[in-house]
Design a protein around this motif. Structure first.
Motif: not given
Length: 323
Positions: A28-46, A72-79
């Motif tokens: 959050k701090k890194v992206l806020s420092d850019t001064g530009e819009s952003y989104e943080l997409i958390f992918v919960n892999d089961g 369910r858990n589909f795996g890191h690469q699928i996430a």
């Protein structure tokens, strides 16, 4: 935050409740420092811990936090793939939740992207807190993959990288089920550059890539980008058959032109066992490729989304039926 998204950060997670708070704070701090819009997409892999609840809580008061919740858990690469399906930023960053990859490096990646590079990948020059076995096997895998693959894949790189929107759009068109994302990024091309860094220890928790998963990832990488194992198996079979034929000629010669019969039946049985072992290895290699063909012909979705937070429902429907 509304309007056009400049940066999308994809954070796959599996049982990461111990590190999520610090991961969220630093990214959050890194992206806020850019001064530009952003989104943080958390992918919960089961996840089976409180990872899902923690992100849901964040999303209630921070509209930059988005959640993709797998059934369910589909795996890191699928996430990672799901994150790219949902990401809407002009640039997309992939980073694991364990903080072994420093979020602060994203600033350097953004700078290289603004210089005109369409893929900026992080390349490890040192791995802290890992056993000699993990370092040795990882280093060996990357070098074997580089030698075997038809597409050059950089060594000592994980999935931590920044990609331009045009690169992500091309990756979304690739239908493989057995996915090796870092290899696919190399395959699509575009202008790419490395940024070097020292990889840190996990902040907390246990690795989500034990030996079994590392072996599967290695097989996915090699079989997805090279047919050389099949060729090597053929060459080895030819050499072994030739050696067996020469031994047969030797046995015939001894029987016809000497007074002694061929000796060493114990060694003969040993050779037979060796040859049969090689045959089984070759069949195993062939089976890996056939198994992956079988997976691809099923036509199943790569993943199933149970719910999302902060993302448009139309994207949910499109991604849930992605093949």
């Amino acid at each position: 935050m509304t309007g056009r998204i400049r940066y999308s950060v994809i954070i796959p997670m599996y049982n990461e409740e111990e590190v999520i708070a610090e991961t969220y704070r630093r990214i959050k701090k890194v992206l806020s420092d850019t001064g530009e819009s952003y989104e943080l997409i958390f992918v919960n892999d089961g996840s089976r811990d409180r990872s899902e609840e923690i992100i849901k809580d964040y999303s209630q008061w921070d509209n930059t936090v988005k959640l993709i919740n797998f059934s369910r858990n589909f795996g890191h690469q699928i996430a990672i793939t799901a994150g790219m399906d949902y990401a809407s930023g002009d640039a997309v960053v992939i980073i694991d939740a364990d903080l072994q990859d420093p979020p602060e490096l994203i600033h350097t990646m953004i700078a290289r992207w603004k210089e005109g590079y369409e893929v900026v990948y992080a390349q490890r020059i040192k791995r802290k807190g890992e056993s000699w076995f993990k370092k040795f096997t990882a280093g060996t895998f990357y070098r074997v993959l580089r030698a075997a693959a038809d597409t050059p894949i950089p060594v000592d790189t994980g999935d931590f990288r920044l990609m331009d929107r045009k690169v992500v759009n091309e990756l979304k068109q690739l239908p493989e089920n057995n996915r090796f994302v870092r290899g696919l990024v190399s395959w699509v091309g575009f202008r790419q550059i490395a940024v070097e860094f020292e990889r840190d220890e996990r902040l907390a928790g246990e690795t989500k890539y034990p030996l079994k998963r590392m072996v599967k990832l290695s097989l996915d990488g090699i079989t997805s980008f090279s047919t050389k194992p099949l060729k090597i198996a053929g060459y080895a079979g030819g050499l072994l058959s030739g050696a067996g034929f020469l031994y047969l000629l030797y046995v015939i010669y001894c029987a016809l032109f000497t007074d002694s019969t061929a000796k060493g039946w114990a060694s003969l049985i040993s050779l037979m066992l060796i040859f049969n072992g090689f045959i089984l290895i070759m069949l195993g290699i062939l089976g890996e490729y056939v198994g992956r063909i079988y997976d691809e012909t099923k036509g199943r979705p790569l993943y199933i989304v149970k719910e999302t937070r902060g993302l448009e429902q139309v994207k949910q429907r499109e991604a849930a039926h992605r093949f």
